[in-house]
Design a protein around this motif. Structure first.
Motif, PDB file in Angstrom:
ATOM      1  N   HIS A 213     -10.217  17.214 -10.254  1.00 37.51           N
ATOM      2  CA  HIS A 213     -11.540  16.802  -9.757  1.00 37.51           C
ATOM      3  C   HIS A 213     -12.564  17.818 -10.244  1.00 37.51           C
ATOM      4  CE1 HIS A 213     -14.848  15.899  -7.137  1.00 37.51           C
ATOM      5  NE2 HIS A 213     -14.660  16.956  -6.369  1.00 37.51           N
ATOM      6  N   GLN A 214     -13.772  17.330 -10.578  1.00 36.42           N
ATOM      7  CA  GLN A 214     -14.784  18.212 -11.155  1.00 36.42           C
ATOM      8  C   GLN A 214     -16.049  18.244 -10.302  1.00 36.42           C
ATOM      9  OE1 GLN A 214     -15.434  18.110 -15.355  1.00 36.42           O
ATOM     10  NE2 GLN A 214     -13.282  17.714 -15.825  1.00 36.42           N
ATOM     11  N   PRO A 215     -16.102  19.155  -9.315  1.00 38.86           N
ATOM     12  CA  PRO A 215     -17.315  19.289  -8.496  1.00 38.86           C
ATOM     13  C   PRO A 215     -18.475  19.878  -9.300  1.00 38.86           C
ATOM     14  CG  PRO A 215     -15.472  20.573  -7.590  1.00 38.86           C
ATOM     15  CD  PRO A 215     -15.039  20.050  -8.906  1.00 38.86           C
ATOM     16  N   ASN A 216     -18.170  20.893 -10.112  1.00 43.08           N
ATOM     17  CA  ASN A 216     -19.146  21.469 -11.033  1.00 43.08           C
ATOM     18  C   ASN A 216     -18.402  22.368 -12.025  1.00 43.08           C
ATOM     19  OD1 ASN A 216     -19.148  24.352  -9.969  1.00 43.08           O
ATOM     20  ND2 ASN A 216     -19.853  23.281  -8.130  1.00 43.08           N
ATOM     21  N   LYS A 217     -19.078  22.721 -13.092  1.00 40.19           N
ATOM     22  CA  LYS A 217     -18.439  23.493 -14.163  1.00 40.19           C
ATOM     23  C   LYS A 217     -18.046  24.896 -13.693  1.00 40.19           C
ATOM     24  CE  LYS A 217     -19.433  23.013 -18.463  1.00 40.19           C
ATOM     25  NZ  LYS A 217     -20.012  22.969 -19.829  1.00 40.19           N
ATOM     26  N   PHE A 218     -18.907  25.538 -12.916  1.00 43.11           N
ATOM     27  CA  PHE A 218     -18.647  26.896 -12.453  1.00 43.11           C
ATOM     28  C   PHE A 218     -17.355  26.958 -11.640  1.00 43.11           C
ATOM     29  CE2 PHE A 218     -19.193  30.136  -9.081  1.00 43.11           C
ATOM     30  CZ  PHE A 218     -19.295  31.271  -9.872  1.00 43.11           C
ATOM     31  N   MET A 219     -17.196  26.022 -10.697  1.00 45.45           N
ATOM     32  CA  MET A 219     -16.017  26.033  -9.842  1.00 45.45           C
ATOM     33  C   MET A 219     -14.739  25.818 -10.641  1.00 45.45           C
ATOM     34  SD  MET A 219     -15.216  23.813  -6.384  1.00 45.45           S
ATOM     35  CE  MET A 219     -16.722  24.320  -5.580  1.00 45.45           C
ATOM     36  N   LEU A 220     -14.798  24.903 -11.627  1.00 45.23           N
ATOM     37  CA  LEU A 220     -13.601  24.628 -12.439  1.00 45.23           C
ATOM     38  C   LEU A 220     -13.219  25.831 -13.288  1.00 45.23           C
ATOM     39  CD1 LEU A 220     -11.764  22.069 -12.897  1.00 45.23           C
ATOM     40  CD2 LEU A 220     -13.737  21.736 -11.440  1.00 45.23           C
ATOM     41  N   LYS A 221     -14.203  26.511 -13.861  1.00 45.61           N
ATOM     42  CA  LYS A 221     -13.899  27.688 -14.675  1.00 45.61           C
ATOM     43  C   LYS A 221     -13.287  28.801 -13.830  1.00 45.61           C
ATOM     44  CE  LYS A 221     -17.049  27.295 -18.616  1.00 45.61           C
ATOM     45  NZ  LYS A 221     -18.142  27.941 -19.370  1.00 45.61           N
ATOM     46  N   LYS A 222     -13.839  29.018 -12.652  1.00 49.05           N
ATOM     47  CA  LYS A 222     -13.292  30.035 -11.767  1.00 49.05           C
ATOM     48  C   LYS A 222     -11.868  29.680 -11.339  1.00 49.05           C
ATOM     49  CE  LYS A 222     -16.648  33.016 -11.465  1.00 49.05           C
ATOM     50  NZ  LYS A 222     -16.463  34.419 -11.950  1.00 49.05           N
ATOM     51  N   LEU A 223     -11.627  28.405 -11.113  1.00 47.55           N
ATOM     52  CA  LEU A 223     -10.295  27.955 -10.717  1.00 47.55           C
ATOM     53  C   LEU A 223      -9.303  28.146 -11.862  1.00 47.55           C
ATOM     54  CD1 LEU A 223      -8.693  26.686  -8.423  1.00 47.55           C
ATOM     55  CD2 LEU A 223      -9.370  24.430  -9.273  1.00 47.55           C
ATOM     56  N   ALA A 224      -9.705  27.797 -13.069  1.00 48.50           N
ATOM     57  CA  ALA A 224      -8.836  27.997 -14.228  1.00 48.50           C
ATOM     58  C   ALA A 224      -8.521  29.476 -14.422  1.00 48.50           C
ATOM     59  CB  ALA A 224      -9.501  27.422 -15.480  1.00 48.50           C
ATOM     60  N   ASP A 225      -9.538  30.327 -14.265  1.00 47.04           N
ATOM     61  CA  ASP A 225      -9.328  31.772 -14.407  1.00 47.04           C
ATOM     62  C   ASP A 225      -8.326  32.283 -13.378  1.00 47.04           C
ATOM     63  OD1 ASP A 225     -11.173  31.829 -16.465  1.00 47.04           O
ATOM     64  OD2 ASP A 225     -12.837  32.513 -15.195  1.00 47.04           O
ATOM     65  N   LYS A 226      -8.466  31.837 -12.145  1.00 47.32           N
ATOM     66  CA  LYS A 226      -7.581  32.301 -11.083  1.00 47.32           C
ATOM     67  C   LYS A 226      -6.150  31.834 -11.302  1.00 47.32           C
ATOM     68  CE  LYS A 226      -7.464  33.098  -6.146  1.00 47.32           C
ATOM     69  NZ  LYS A 226      -8.265  33.102  -4.901  1.00 47.32           N
ATOM     70  N   MET A 227      -6.000  30.637 -11.873  1.00 48.95           N
ATOM     71  CA  MET A 227      -4.668  30.095 -12.111  1.00 48.95           C
ATOM     72  C   MET A 227      -4.065  30.574 -13.424  1.00 48.95           C
ATOM     73  SD  MET A 227      -5.285  26.146 -10.840  1.00 48.95           S
ATOM     74  CE  MET A 227      -3.751  25.634 -11.611  1.00 48.95           C
ATOM     75  N   GLY A 228      -4.883  31.209 -14.257  1.00 46.66           N
ATOM     76  CA  GLY A 228      -4.385  31.648 -15.563  1.00 46.66           C
ATOM     77  C   GLY A 228      -4.158  30.500 -16.515  1.00 46.66           C
ATOM     78  N   VAL A 229      -5.044  29.506 -16.458  1.00 54.04           N
ATOM     79  CA  VAL A 229      -4.946  28.316 -17.300  1.00 54.04           C
ATOM     80  C   VAL A 229      -6.149  28.280 -18.246  1.00 54.04           C
ATOM     81  CG1 VAL A 229      -4.997  25.791 -17.296  1.00 54.04           C
ATOM     82  CG2 VAL A 229      -3.687  27.006 -15.552  1.00 54.04           C
ATOM     83  N   SER A 230      -5.930  27.955 -19.507  1.00 50.01           N
ATOM     84  CA  SER A 230      -7.019  27.916 -20.472  1.00 50.01           C
ATOM     85  C   SER A 230      -7.961  26.752 -20.179  1.00 50.01           C
ATOM     86  CB  SER A 230      -6.471  27.782 -21.895  1.00 50.01           C
ATOM     87  OG  SER A 230      -5.915  26.496 -22.109  1.00 50.01           O
ATOM     88  N   TYR A 231      -9.229  26.917 -20.567  1.00 52.30           N
ATOM     89  CA  TYR A 231     -10.207  25.849 -20.363  1.00 52.30           C
ATOM     90  C   TYR A 231      -9.845  24.604 -21.171  1.00 52.30           C
ATOM     91  CZ  TYR A 231     -13.096  29.651 -18.446  1.00 52.30           C
ATOM     92  OH  TYR A 231     -13.571  30.709 -17.712  1.00 52.30           O
ATOM     93  N   ASP A 232      -9.165  24.777 -22.279  1.00 52.81           N
ATOM     94  CA  ASP A 232      -8.745  23.623 -23.086  1.00 52.81           C
ATOM     95  C   ASP A 232      -7.775  22.736 -22.308  1.00 52.81           C
ATOM     96  OD1 ASP A 232     -10.260  24.415 -25.217  1.00 52.81           O
ATOM     97  OD2 ASP A 232      -8.619  25.442 -26.252  1.00 52.81           O
ATOM     98  N   LYS A 233      -6.965  23.362 -21.459  1.00 52.52           N
ATOM     99  CA  LYS A 233      -5.998  22.595 -20.668  1.00 52.52           C
ATOM    100  C   LYS A 233      -6.592  22.061 -19.376  1.00 52.52           C
ATOM    101  CE  LYS A 233      -1.429  24.187 -22.104  1.00 52.52           C
ATOM    102  NZ  LYS A 233      -0.091  24.573 -21.570  1.00 52.52           N
ATOM    103  N   MET A 234      -7.737  22.616 -18.951  1.00 50.84           N
ATOM    104  CA  MET A 234      -8.398  22.162 -17.738  1.00 50.84           C
ATOM    105  C   MET A 234      -9.856  21.822 -18.084  1.00 50.84           C
ATOM    106  SD  MET A 234      -8.940  23.989 -13.993  1.00 50.84           S
ATOM    107  CE  MET A 234      -7.200  24.361 -13.736  1.00 50.84           C
ATOM    108  N   PRO A 235     -10.103  20.642 -18.620  1.00 51.46           N
ATOM    109  CA  PRO A 235     -11.467  20.267 -19.032  1.00 51.46           C
ATOM    110  C   PRO A 235     -12.447  20.355 -17.878  1.00 51.46           C
ATOM    111  CG  PRO A 235      -9.844  18.675 -19.843  1.00 51.46           C
ATOM    112  CD  PRO A 235      -9.120  19.573 -18.885  1.00 51.46           C
ATOM    113  N   ASN A 236     -13.705  20.726 -18.208  1.00 50.22           N
ATOM    114  CA  ASN A 236     -14.736  20.851 -17.175  1.00 50.22           C
ATOM    115  C   ASN A 236     -16.039  20.184 -17.602  1.00 50.22           C
ATOM    116  OD1 ASN A 236     -16.166  22.762 -18.883  1.00 50.22           O
ATOM    117  ND2 ASN A 236     -14.716  24.320 -18.207  1.00 50.22           N
ATOM    118  N   ASN A 237     -15.941  19.151 -18.459  1.00 54.72           N
ATOM    119  CA  ASN A 237     -17.119  18.556 -19.083  1.00 54.72           C
ATOM    120  C   ASN A 237     -17.551  17.219 -18.502  1.00 54.72           C
ATOM    121  OD1 ASN A 237     -14.907  17.109 -19.949  1.00 54.72           O
ATOM    122  ND2 ASN A 237     -15.315  17.329 -22.134  1.00 54.72           N
TER     123      ASN A 237
END
Length: 356
Positions: free
Chosen positions: A269-293
């Protein structure tokens, strides 16, 4: 709660987007914020374009339009639909269930199951869970999961926290029995103590809408809303997501005996780009694998942002390829849910515009 399903599969996903597109730059003067601050937020949060319905459009309209597209193009036959599950917090009416209205207007068979599920941001995986359970019945072979919301109609034009992000959409997912020995893992969690973190206070039976509930009030952050509008406690929601989602996914992968690097895509789910990036960082997942667009192109359409994420970013690839995908939704309720499944070789996976 941990869930496990066997011999079930998704065979097609369609996203239906309203044609009406609103650009953040055109609304920037609505908000009690300097233009420079607004443009900074635009970059951080992913404010951009969003799709919203025109006045008079209902959730059933979006769903019926999408269903007819599938019927007309040979992707689905009316007689094959054994159940309809509609996940929405934007019903056409309090009574009757909107899924019944859809069944009637499409002239589907009477020998079927129709269910409305009142869920928001985590609604897509929750709706799929219900579909998987229905498929355990001998006479249920094909379930249509409809996920649709039109929350733009419930957000104040003067709410700079929610208005620039909120979009509308519908999705149709076909779920069937699988002859292969497939396994799907899932989780569902809820914490009703945080229910007021995302809430529309008035309009239901507890607080009916009146001229008084429609009066705008300005909060200390400069947002003007009425009790009839969506209220989001942004900090509470952000902290909830960062705290609860990573351990949920860790638990899901452990149950499936999978490493996080084995997952091809995290379609969240994509509430906003900032939240998704922070979530990916915390999980250690690349942005390519967790789209935020999705938000910057279509807006946050509640749970429908998950299938929109899939059709927009993986559409044609899923027609000929198969990926190990982790789905997750989180938000109003508070609720958070996830699924881990192999998805691919779909009959259809695309996005269409609603025009009527």
């Amino acid at each position: 709660m941990n869930l496990k399903f066997q011999n079930k599969k998704i065979t097609g996903i369609l996203t239906v987007l309203p044609e009406n597109e609103v650009n953040f730059d055109d609304e920037i003067d609505n908000y009690d914020f300097s233009r420079a601050q607004s443009m900074k937020l635009k970059l951080i949060m992913g404010y951009g374009k969003r799709r919203v319905v025109k006045k008079g459009t209902a959730v059933s309209d979006l769903c019926i339009f999408g269903m007819n597209y599938l019927f007309d193009n040979g992707f689905l036959k009316k007689e094959d639909v054994d159940a309809i599950i509609l996940v929405t917090q934007s019903p056409d009416h309090f009574v009757p269930a909107t899924s019944h209205i859809i069944q009637g207007k499409l002239d589907l068979k009477q020998d079927m199951i129709c269910l409305d599920i009142n869920q928001a941001c985590s609604g897509y995986p929750i709706g799929l869970n219900q579909a998987f359970m229905l498929l355990n019945q001998e006479e249920v072979n094909k379930v249509v999961v409809l996920n649709a919301d039109m929350m733009s109609l419930k957000v104040s034009a003067k709410d700079r926290g929610s208005r620039p992000l909120t979009g509308d959409a519908a999705s149709i997912t076909i779920v069937e029995k699988d002859s292969a020995d497939s396994v799907i893992y899932g989780t569902v969690n809820v914490d009703g103590k945080g229910a007021d973190s995302l809430i529309i206070p008035a309009g239901g039976f507890k607080i009916p809408s009146t001229p008084e509930t429609a009066k705008l009030r300005t909060d200390k952050g400069g947002n003007s809303r009425s009790l009839d509008h969506l209220v989001m406690k942004g900090d509470d929601v952000f902290n909830f997501v960062q705290k609860e989602v990573p351990p949920m996914i860790k638990n899901l992968l452990a149950k499936a005996n999978r490493d996080k690097n084995e997952i091809d895509y995290y379609m969240f789910h994509q509430p906003n780009k900032f939240m998704l990036k922070k979530l990916a960082d915390k999980m250690g997942v690349s942005y390519d694998k967790m789209p935020n667009n999705v938000v910057e192109n279509f807006g946050n359409s509640s749970g429908v942002s998950v299938p929109t994420n899939i059709t927009y970013n993986l559409g044609e690839q899923l027609l000929t390829n198969s990926f190990l995908i982790c789905l997750a939704g989180f938000g109003a309720g508070l609720s958070w849910a996830s699924l881990l499944l192999e998805m691919g070789n779909l009959n259809f996976c695309n996005t269409i515009d609603y025009n009527n």
